[in-house]
Design an enzyme around this catalytic site. Structure first.
Site, short mmCIF file in Angstrom:
data_model
loop_
_atom_site.label_atom_id
_atom_site.label_comp_id
_atom_site.label_asym_id
_atom_site.label_seq_id
_atom_site.Cartn_x
_atom_site.Cartn_y
_atom_site.Cartn_z
N HIS A 52 0.83 -1.20 0.00
CA HIS A 52 0.00 0.00 0.00
C HIS A 52 0.87 1.25 0.00
CE1 HIS A 52 -0.38 0.89 4.64
NE2 HIS A 52 0.86 0.74 4.27
N CYS A 92 5.13 5.17 5.19
CA CYS A 92 3.95 4.62 4.52
C CYS A 92 3.52 5.50 3.34
CB CYS A 92 2.81 4.39 5.49
SG CYS A 92 2.97 2.82 6.39
N HIS A 137 4.97 -0.19 -0.47
CA HIS A 137 5.74 -1.09 0.39
C HIS A 137 4.76 -2.10 0.93
CE1 HIS A 137 3.92 1.88 2.98
NE2 HIS A 137 3.84 0.91 3.87
N HIS A 143 3.14 -5.03 3.76
CA HIS A 143 2.95 -5.42 5.16
C HIS A 143 2.49 -6.88 5.19
CE1 HIS A 143 3.29 -1.53 7.19
NE2 HIS A 143 2.64 -1.00 6.16
N ASP A 174 -4.98 -10.70 -0.72
CA ASP A 174 -3.66 -11.32 -0.56
C ASP A 174 -2.81 -11.14 -1.82
OD1 ASP A 174 -1.63 -12.72 0.76
OD2 ASP A 174 -2.31 -14.65 -0.05
N HIS A 175 -1.57 -10.71 -1.62
CA HIS A 175 -0.63 -10.46 -2.72
C HIS A 175 -1.12 -9.41 -3.70
CE1 HIS A 175 1.33 -13.93 -1.04
NE2 HIS A 175 2.39 -13.68 -1.78
N GLU A 180 -1.13 -4.68 11.64
CA GLU A 180 -0.31 -4.22 10.51
C GLU A 180 1.16 -4.57 10.78
OE1 GLU A 180 -1.16 -0.64 7.73
OE2 GLU A 180 0.23 0.07 9.27
NI NI Z 1 2.52 0.93 5.51
#
Ligand code: NI
Length: 136
Positions: free
Chosen positions: A16, A35, A41, A43, A81-82, A126
């Site tokens: 995100h 972020c 990047h 998580h 996911d992914h 997170e």
């Molecule tokens: Ni982040």
């Protein structure tokens, strides 16, 4: 009779970027820090779905774990996911994918699949130390 809470843990990886298009680059950087990285990047999100209700006398269950597992897979894992949440999902195209917004969207995806007599609470990690909760 007291109620019982049944919990299922799940996991997904997603990328995100937190960004408010109405703000300057400087303000975005100062509010969202790492972020806000323009190239995204990832998580490793940990999810805990908790369903609370009375234990059924015939099954001894509040909710069938197989059903809950399948619901989480269909509504959350297959969707997020992914994925790059900003680019690959409808839900976060125009919604900043903060943990607060992600946990609410997950709740809204799961709620229709949960018995209305049961309460639903979703916890989203997170990072190991940062997590949010949403629900009844
Ligand atoms: Ni982040």
């Amino acid at each position: 009779m007291m109620k019982t809470t049944v919990c299922r843990r799940a996991h997904f990886n997603a990328a995100h970027r937190l960004h408010n298009p109405n703000w300057s680059d400087e303000k975005n950087q100062s509010i969202f820090g790492k972020c806000n990285n323009p190239n995204f990047h990832g998580h490793n999100y940990d999810l805990i779905v908790s369903v609370t209700g009375y234990v059924d006398e015939e099954t001894g269950y509040v909710v069938d774990m197989k059903v809950l597992k399948k619901l989480i897979k269909q509504e959350v894992l297959e969707r997020f996911d992914h994925k790059n949440l900003n680019l690959d999902t409808e839900e976060f195209k125009d919604l900043n994918p903060t943990a607060e917004n992600i946990v609410r969207i997950i709740y809204e995806k799961l709620r229709p699949g949960i018995d209305p007599e049961h309460s639903l609470r979703v916890t989203l990690y997170e990072t190991k130390r940062n997590f949010v909760e949403y629900g009844e």
